[in-house]
Design a protein around this motif. Structure first.
Motif, PDB file in Angstrom:
ATOM      1  N   SER A  61     -33.397  53.491  13.152  1.00 19.15           N
ATOM      2  CA  SER A  61     -31.979  53.762  12.910  1.00 19.15           C
ATOM      3  C   SER A  61     -31.477  55.034  13.571  1.00 19.15           C
ATOM      4  CB  SER A  61     -31.729  53.851  11.397  1.00 19.15           C
ATOM      5  OG  SER A  61     -32.538  54.870  10.827  1.00 19.15           O
ATOM      6  N   ALA A  62     -32.365  55.892  14.049  1.00 17.88           N
ATOM      7  CA  ALA A  62     -31.919  57.156  14.638  1.00 17.88           C
ATOM      8  C   ALA A  62     -32.931  57.620  15.669  1.00 17.88           C
ATOM      9  CB  ALA A  62     -31.750  58.225  13.552  1.00 17.88           C
ATOM     10  N   SER A  63     -32.438  58.273  16.696  1.00 19.23           N
ATOM     11  CA  SER A  63     -33.296  58.799  17.743  1.00 19.23           C
ATOM     12  C   SER A  63     -33.641  60.250  17.466  1.00 19.23           C
ATOM     13  CB  SER A  63     -32.608  58.669  19.102  1.00 19.23           C
ATOM     14  OG  SER A  63     -31.383  59.399  19.087  1.00 19.23           O
ATOM     15  N   GLN A  64     -34.701  60.717  18.091  1.00 16.51           N
ATOM     16  CA  GLN A  64     -35.152  62.086  17.879  1.00 16.51           C
ATOM     17  C   GLN A  64     -34.111  63.072  18.406  1.00 16.51           C
ATOM     18  OE1 GLN A  64     -38.539  63.501  20.179  1.00 16.51           O
ATOM     19  NE2 GLN A  64     -39.463  64.265  18.288  1.00 16.51           N
ATOM     20  N   GLY A  65     -33.852  64.115  17.598  1.00 18.11           N
ATOM     21  CA  GLY A  65     -32.902  65.150  17.989  1.00 18.11           C
ATOM     22  C   GLY A  65     -31.475  64.869  17.579  1.00 18.11           C
ATOM     23  N   LYS A  66     -31.211  63.732  16.967  1.00 22.21           N
ATOM     24  CA  LYS A  66     -29.843  63.375  16.577  1.00 22.21           C
ATOM     25  C   LYS A  66     -29.387  64.244  15.410  1.00 22.21           C
ATOM     26  CE  LYS A  66     -27.031  59.539  14.848  1.00 22.21           C
ATOM     27  NZ  LYS A  66     -27.034  58.120  14.425  1.00 22.21           N
ATOM     28  N   PHE A 106     -33.062  65.110   0.483  1.00 19.95           N
ATOM     29  CA  PHE A 106     -33.390  63.992   1.364  1.00 19.95           C
ATOM     30  C   PHE A 106     -33.547  62.756   0.479  1.00 19.95           C
ATOM     31  CE2 PHE A 106     -35.103  67.933   3.042  1.00 19.95           C
ATOM     32  CZ  PHE A 106     -34.599  67.964   4.329  1.00 19.95           C
ATOM     33  N   ASN A 107     -32.531  61.911   0.480  1.00 23.38           N
ATOM     34  CA  ASN A 107     -32.507  60.736  -0.379  1.00 23.38           C
ATOM     35  C   ASN A 107     -32.915  59.498   0.415  1.00 23.38           C
ATOM     36  OD1 ASN A 107     -31.416  62.335  -2.507  1.00 23.38           O
ATOM     37  ND2 ASN A 107     -29.388  62.126  -1.588  1.00 23.38           N
ATOM     38  N   ALA A 108     -33.791  58.701  -0.184  1.00 28.12           N
ATOM     39  CA  ALA A 108     -34.270  57.487   0.484  1.00 28.12           C
ATOM     40  C   ALA A 108     -33.356  56.314   0.159  1.00 28.12           C
ATOM     41  CB  ALA A 108     -35.700  57.187   0.055  1.00 28.12           C
ATOM     42  N   LYS A 109     -33.030  55.529   1.180  1.00 26.41           N
ATOM     43  CA  LYS A 109     -32.198  54.338   1.026  1.00 26.41           C
ATOM     44  C   LYS A 109     -32.944  53.159   1.647  1.00 26.41           C
ATOM     45  CE  LYS A 109     -27.786  52.308   2.457  1.00 26.41           C
ATOM     46  NZ  LYS A 109     -26.539  52.533   3.240  1.00 26.41           N
ATOM     47  N   TYR A 110     -33.009  52.059   0.905  1.00 31.79           N
ATOM     48  CA  TYR A 110     -33.730  50.877   1.377  1.00 31.79           C
ATOM     49  C   TYR A 110     -32.751  49.722   1.560  1.00 31.79           C
ATOM     50  CZ  TYR A 110     -37.935  53.386  -0.011  1.00 31.79           C
ATOM     51  OH  TYR A 110     -38.934  54.326  -0.132  1.00 31.79           O
ATOM     52  N   SER A 111     -32.766  49.143   2.737  1.00 31.75           N
ATOM     53  CA  SER A 111     -31.932  47.972   3.024  1.00 31.75           C
ATOM     54  C   SER A 111     -32.610  47.150   4.112  1.00 31.75           C
ATOM     55  CB  SER A 111     -30.538  48.401   3.484  1.00 31.75           C
ATOM     56  OG  SER A 111     -30.603  49.171   4.661  1.00 31.75           O
ATOM     57  N   ASN A 113     -35.389  45.638   4.119  1.00 32.08           N
ATOM     58  CA  ASN A 113     -36.818  45.975   4.232  1.00 32.08           C
ATOM     59  C   ASN A 113     -37.080  47.179   5.132  1.00 32.08           C
ATOM     60  OD1 ASN A 113     -37.639  43.828   2.559  1.00 32.08           O
ATOM     61  ND2 ASN A 113     -37.579  42.404   4.299  1.00 32.08           N
ATOM     62  N   THR A 114     -36.105  48.031   5.275  1.00 31.41           N
ATOM     63  CA  THR A 114     -36.285  49.267   6.038  1.00 31.41           C
ATOM     64  C   THR A 114     -35.900  50.459   5.171  1.00 31.41           C
ATOM     65  OG1 THR A 114     -34.048  49.147   6.965  1.00 31.41           O
ATOM     66  CG2 THR A 114     -35.840  48.108   8.227  1.00 31.41           C
ATOM     67  N   ARG A 115     -36.520  51.562   5.447  1.00 31.31           N
ATOM     68  CA  ARG A 115     -36.239  52.787   4.702  1.00 31.31           C
ATOM     69  C   ARG A 115     -35.492  53.771   5.593  1.00 31.31           C
ATOM     70  NH1 ARG A 115     -38.694  57.211   5.257  1.00 31.31           N
ATOM     71  NH2 ARG A 115     -40.520  56.204   6.192  1.00 31.31           N
ATOM     72  N   GLU A 116     -34.499  54.403   5.014  1.00 30.97           N
ATOM     73  CA  GLU A 116     -33.714  55.385   5.743  1.00 30.97           C
ATOM     74  C   GLU A 116     -33.563  56.637   4.882  1.00 30.97           C
ATOM     75  OE1 GLU A 116     -29.325  55.862   7.928  1.00 30.97           O
ATOM     76  OE2 GLU A 116     -29.817  54.071   6.762  1.00 30.97           O
ATOM     77  N   ILE A 117     -33.769  57.799   5.490  1.00 30.26           N
ATOM     78  CA  ILE A 117     -33.624  59.066   4.785  1.00 30.26           C
ATOM     79  C   ILE A 117     -32.206  59.577   5.005  1.00 30.26           C
ATOM     80  CG2 ILE A 117     -34.499  61.407   4.490  1.00 30.26           C
ATOM     81  CD1 ILE A 117     -36.466  59.277   3.667  1.00 30.26           C
ATOM     82  N   ILE A 118     -31.471  59.758   3.908  1.00 28.56           N
ATOM     83  CA  ILE A 118     -30.079  60.209   3.966  1.00 28.56           C
ATOM     84  C   ILE A 118     -30.018  61.673   3.546  1.00 28.56           C
ATOM     85  CG2 ILE A 118     -27.739  59.801   3.190  1.00 28.56           C
ATOM     86  CD1 ILE A 118     -28.975  57.497   4.763  1.00 28.56           C
ATOM     87  N   PRO A 119     -29.565  62.571   4.411  1.00 33.54           N
ATOM     88  CA  PRO A 119     -29.454  63.987   4.017  1.00 33.54           C
ATOM     89  C   PRO A 119     -28.263  64.211   3.103  1.00 33.54           C
ATOM     90  CG  PRO A 119     -28.642  63.685   6.247  1.00 33.54           C
ATOM     91  CD  PRO A 119     -29.182  62.355   5.828  1.00 33.54           C
TER      92      PRO A 119
END
Length: 711
Positions: A61-66, A106-111, A113-119
């Motif tokens: 979902s995101a590239s390094q340095g974003k 750093f909140n985890a969000k699952y959708s 079957n993927t996990r995303e860290i939301i600041p």
């Protein structure tokens, strides 16, 4: 080989390696940084009150340095300083002394079957400015610590006042709830303040002025008392440069201009609890400018002005790693919550903003394990002196595991020793009598009966020893010691009487049944010992032998002790020694005994001079086999002792053995943890014990065989 495979990682050296680097977009000066547990997002807070979150690990979902989130705190155009607490709360302080307490999340969000860290950014107390000084002065130095219902701020103001500000909530702090503010001015015993630190439990504050540290009591919300003064000079009288609290807040770390770090914590003395210099570490010869403790372990890092980093673990006194991570002192450095990474913000002229954020991977899973920590005395926080301690777990998260193998190795030797003291005389004398003196008819019944004892499950022996024998021995303690006198005397007296009986009487009793005369005699001796126990206790021990041992002799008494273990384990070892020794004695060629008797030797002379010498290799092997059985015994020791890992030869104290320790703690240990691997190390030590004993036994047995094989 598998044991060594599991053990090997605990002795590996620490490694710190850069894994990725990103350019910061903001040109403002970073004051602090941090990273999430999974090392996917990092943040920096600048001197302009700007909080930025960056993606440091490339994901779907995101590239390094974003840049994932950028937020400007309202009314915070200029930050004079930042104070940190527990790695996740940051206090931004303005020139006017107002504070904004923020907590990057750093909140985890699952959708799908993927996990995303939301600041996100939380405000632990209020999203408005906190008034830290009722006179609204700026601060030269400031520190804080907080719990769910209380926050304490101690600062040194621009007009040279040392103040304490306390926020108190009726319940847990929240943005919408009201709180009480208490301002206090603390009497200052120094012309200036260079460092301030507050313990996590809010009970003490450390104020450093030059090379002197003052310790203040903060227990009372409305008063502050000077507790003691620590003169923190080193052996070479170097000037102190910085200080920090170790994880848990019990130890104070002081660094000086010559690269030395000293650890101080409170111990009990005759004058009460006092801070004492416990140990020192060397980071080279350059002055240390910053100390970074880990959040949950007793490790810490030191930084010099030239960018040299050193990693230490206090309890094991280990210098884990040293190296250079930047050309100069980084602008900000933080340790990841799992202590497996460092995030560093340093000058980088190759990027537009002039600064970059670098993630260093840290491989340092077992810093508490060294040969010194395992086998030498270690001085733990709060203990009056160094000691050998095994205490692997506790109900508190602040607990520091203690992994000395000395007490449980000692317990193994102690248990085996007392078992052998009980088993060897009985087993060998029984083997000699059965093989040499007993009639063949009776031997055919006695030998299988004793060997059948070996099939008795040791868990049954341990159960009986712990739940029946131990309470019985405690209640009739004098009787146990009387038995050691009455039984031998009764045996000798019976033999004397039998020897002096007229031949006519002896001939009326079949030779096969003659040894059975001892059975009623033994029963009578046992009855007499228990019958006389109360009288003996009243006459010599004031009516209570246990109290006499504890109060008058000063010897601690545990109900499940080494005496119980010695008797119970002795019964388990006796069949092993008896069977092998009896076979060895019975296998001595008959022509040797016949020849000795024909030459005029008595039966006893033949036994001592011929039979025992010829059978000595087998007898010695029997004893060593019994010792190996005793060293590896688990269930009896587990159930018949208090499982206390102490160093005490007393027969009235318990012990913990290597085998019992593994059986108790292995099911509860986390796979791959230091505790788990040290238990495998304990198994390896137990293996080495038995290997050494068996090798020594085989060597001596071969020598005995060579010496007496010509007989």
């Amino acid at each position: 080989m598998y044991l060594l495979y599991v053990i090997k990682p605990i002795f590996e050296s620490a490694e710190v390696e850069p894994v990725s680097s990103i350019a910061l977009q903001s040109e403002s000066t970073p004051l602090t940084t941090g990273v999430d547990e999974l090392k996917e997002l990092a943040y920096q807070i600048s001197d302009q009150g700007l909080i930025e979150f960056y993606q440091i690990k490339e994901t779907d979902s995101a590239s390094q340095g974003k840049l994932m989130l950028s937020e400007q705190l309202s009314q915070m155009n200029e930050v004079a300083m930042i104070a940190s607490s527990d790695q996740d709360k940051k206090l931004l302080v303005t020139e006017q002394g107002q504070g904004y307490l923020v907590a990057p999340r750093f909140n985890a969000k699952y959708s799908n079957n993927t996990r995303e860290i939301i600041p996100a950014i939380d405000y632990p107390i209020s999203n408005e400015a906190l008034i830290l000084d009722e006179e609204e002065q700026g601060f030269k130095k400031l520190s804080f610590a907080m719990t769910e219902e209380k926050a304490v701020f101690v600062g040194f103001t621009q007009d040279n006042r040392l103040i304490k500000t306390t926020f108190i909530s009726e319940d847990e702090f929240s943005v919408d709830d009201e709180y009480e503010t208490v301002f206090q001015q603390i009497e200052l015993y120094a012309p200036s303040v260079d460092d301030i630190a507050i313990t996590p439990d809010l009970t003490m504050a450390f104020i450093r002025s030059g090379s002197t540290v003052y310790v203040y009591h903060l227990d009372d919300e409305y008063s502050v008392d000077l507790k003691t003064q620590v003169i923190a000079t080193t052996a070479h009288d170097a000037e102190l440069t910085t200080m920090a609290l170790l994880s848990g807040g019990s130890s104070l770390l002081l660094a000086d201009a010559q690269g030395q770090i000293s650890q101080w914590f409170e111990i009990s003395t005759e004058q009460g609890r006092e801070f004492k210099h416990v140990r020192s570490f060397s980071a080279g010869s350059e002055a240390i400018v910053a100390i970074y403790p880990e959040q949950y372990r007793k490790s810490f890092y030191t930084m010099t002005a030239s960018g040299d980093l050193n990693a230490f673990f206090t309890t094991s006194e280990a210098n884990l790693w040293q190296g250079k991570i930047a050309a100069t002192q980084p602008k900000a450095l933080a340790i990841s919550p799992r202590a497996d990474a460092l995030v560093v913000i340093a000058q980088d002229n190759s990027v537009a903003s002039g600064q970059s954020l670098t993630i260093f991977d840290v491989h340092n899973e077992h810093p508490e394990v060294t040969w010194q920590a395992l086998w030498q005395e270690v001085w733990y926080e709060g203990y009056p002196e160094p000691d050998y301690i095994w205490q692997s777990t506790s109900g508190s998260d602040d607990f520091e595991a203690k992994f000395s193998l000395v007490p449980i190795s000692f317990g193994t030797i102690k248990a085996a020793l007392y078992a052998m003291l009980f088993a060897v005389p009985i087993a060998l004398t029984a083997a000699i009598y059965t093989a040499y003196f007993m009639t063949p008819t009776l031997r055919k019944k006695v030998k299988p009966t004793i060997e059948l004892m070996e099939a008795l499950p040791t868990v049954i022996l341990g159960f009986l020893a712990g739940l029946w024998l131990a309470p019985l021995m405690e209640k009739y303690l004098p009787a146990i010691f009387l038995l050691f006198i009455f039984l031998p005397l009764a045996t000798i007296l019976t033999a004397f009487v039998w020897h002096n009986l007229p031949r006519e009487i002896k001939e009326k009793l079949p030779e096969t049944l003659a040894p059975l005369i001892l059975i009623p005699v033994m029963i009578l001796a046992i009855y007499a010992a228990f019958a006389l126990s109360p009288l003996f206790e009243v006459a010599f021990f004031g009516g209570d032998m246990r109290q006499y041992i504890t109060n008058d002799l000063g010897i601690n008494f545990d109900q499940r002790n080494a005496l119980v273990v010695g008797i119970a384990m002795g019964f388990a070892v006796i069949p092993t020694i008896f069977s092998m020794a009896e076979d060895a004695i019975f296998s001595v060629p008959s022509h040797l005994t016949s020849g000795s008797l024909a030459l005029g030797a008595t039966q006893w002379q033949t036994l001592v001079k011929v039979v025992l010498l010829t059978a000595s290799p087998g007898i010695f092997s029997a004893v060593m086999m019994g010792l190996g059985r005793a060293v590896g015994e688990t269930m009896i020791v587990l159930m018949a002792t208090g499982n206390t890992p102490i160093l005490d030869w007393s027969i009235f104290q318990g012990m913990r053995t290597l085998a019992a320790n593994i059986a108790v703690e292995m099911p509860e240990s986390e796979v791959g943890s230091s505790h788990y691997r040290i238990l495998f190390l304990a198994a390896f030590v137990l293996f080495v014990f038995t290997f050494v004993f068996n090798t020594l036994a085989e060597f001596i047995r071969q020598r005995l065989r060579e010496k007496y094989s010509s007989m």
